[in-house]
Design an enzyme around this catalytic site. Structure first.
Site, mmCIF file in Angstrom:
data_model
loop_
_atom_site.group_PDB
_atom_site.id
_atom_site.type_symbol
_atom_site.label_atom_id
_atom_site.label_comp_id
_atom_site.label_asym_id
_atom_site.label_seq_id
_atom_site.Cartn_x
_atom_site.Cartn_y
_atom_site.Cartn_z
ATOM 1 N NE ARG A 39 -7.363 -14.736 5.790
ATOM 2 C CZ ARG A 39 -6.722 -14.350 4.710
ATOM 3 N NH1 ARG A 39 -5.758 -13.450 4.802
ATOM 4 N NH2 ARG A 39 -7.037 -14.844 3.526
ATOM 5 C CE LYS A 58 0.715 -10.409 0.705
ATOM 6 N NZ LYS A 58 0.040 -11.058 1.870
ATOM 7 C CD GLU A 66 1.149 -16.335 2.488
ATOM 8 O OE1 GLU A 66 0.381 -15.516 3.043
ATOM 9 O OE2 GLU A 66 1.730 -16.086 1.403
#
Length: 356
Positions: A181, A265, A177
């Site tokens: 950001r 999640k 992943e």
């Protein structure tokens, strides 16, 4: 014209660059081109990468796809229409060759899902076992569960993305992943998916549909978010993109269920109570599966993976920032190898229920 080349340059040389109907060693790279108004419209920069199980049927399927898209544009021949028609032909030909026999079929939903999933990016339809793999949300979730560990990677310099991914693959990573950001995240994601189509790459920290769209266009095969944004979830589910939104409370779990999700999640996992909290959730929400992330370490991994409700864990301890900054790929490979060994020792994969 429609073209096929081997994914491997060496394999293509073995075959003398032939364009005959053979299944290329290691898989096919398919694209097409049409002549139009003294120019050529080509999908060579947006190829379909796949491993067909039969050699025949691709040409007929390509023509059917091309004509289908042309008809949808009322026969108007311009560059955008012809490019879309070539692309549909490429995708339909690849999907057609995923099953044996002249009567193998591809339904409209499969084709439209493929077009949405691979819009504007090369279509890497490559399964780990050498067969093609449909990139639906359920297929992606099964791949995440099979891996059981998702390294969460922060990339500040896009030039480190490919060597970092190579180190993780060498250590046993199957899924990663890349968090969305940093300014480099989008380019890093695109570089990794282009160079290593065998690696399942997702985008994390996705906060808006605009970010989700950019991530998918860059090659992300799944979306992870720190919170539950119904707009982002709906955007992903409509396009058959696996989405794993973050939840922290029973209220958010029920919101996720209302949006059609049963896998989410759990974030930030350690702050919210870790495995004990997940055990408490299991009683009222027995059909919900979790990917705990946030504070998960090598020492705590086994306690999470022992829970039937956990499909995989997300963690960043195997990709420390100082190692990335120092380009210490051997250290990252070693940490990933140790993490993969810990996963294998922790438990066999639990049976998985459909994500949607």
């Amino acid at each position: 014209c429609t073209f096929k080349r081997a994914l491997s340059t060496a394999a293509d040389s073995e075959l003398g660059g032939t364009r005959v109907n053979v299944i290329k060693k290691g898989g096919n790279r398919r694209w097409s081109a049409v002549a139009f108004a003294n120019t050529t419209i080509s999908t060579e920069s947006l190829p379909v990468l796949h491993r067909p199980v039969q050699a025949l049927g691709g040409g007929d399927a390509w023509l059917a796809g091309f004509l289908s898209m042309s008809s949808a544009h009322d026969g108007i021949a311009d560059e955008s229409c012809l490019l879309a028609a070539c692309r549909r032909g490429d995708l339909l030909a690849a999907l057609k060759q995923e099953s044996h026999g002249d009567l193998s079929t591809v339904d409209e939903a499969q084709l439209l899902q493929a077009e949405a999933r691979w819009a504007g990016v090369p279509a890497a339809m490559l399964g780990e076992d050498g067969s093609s793999l449909a990139k639906t949300a359920d297929a992606m979730l099964q791949a995440v569960e099979a891996a059981r560990l998702v390294p969460v990677v922060t990339i500040d310099d896009e030039t480190t993305a490919v060597p970092l991914a190579r180190a993780l693959i060498a250590g046993g990573a199957q899924v990663i992943e890349i968090v969305f950001r940093t300014p480099a995240a989008e380019a890093a994601l695109a570089a990794v998916t282009a160079e290593m189509p065998q690696l399942l790459v997702g985008a994390g920290t996705v906060l808006s549909t605009e970010q989700a769209s950019r991530a998918v266009a860059a090659g992300a095969r799944f979306i992870v978010a720190p919170g539950l944004n119904p707009t982002v979830v709906s955007w992903c589910t409509k396009r058959q993109v696996l989405v794993l939104p973050g939840i922290a409370t029973p209220t958010e779990i029920e919101q996720a269920l209302g949006l059609g999700l049963t896998t989410v999640k759990f974030f930030p996992a350690e702050t919210l109570g870790g495995p004990s909290a997940l055990k408490s959730f299991a009683a009222p929400y027995g059909n919900v599966r979790f990917m705990p992330t946030g504070g998960v370490t090598a020492a705590k991994l086994a306690s999470y993976l022992a829970l039937p409700s956990v499909v995989a864990c997300g963690g960043s301890w195997m990709v420390p920032k100082d190692a990335i900054d120092a380009h210490d790929w051997k250290r990252i490979e070693m940490l990933m190898r140790e993490a993969a060994a810990a996963v294998d020792a922790a438990r066999p994969p639990h049976s998985l229920q459909a994500s949607r």
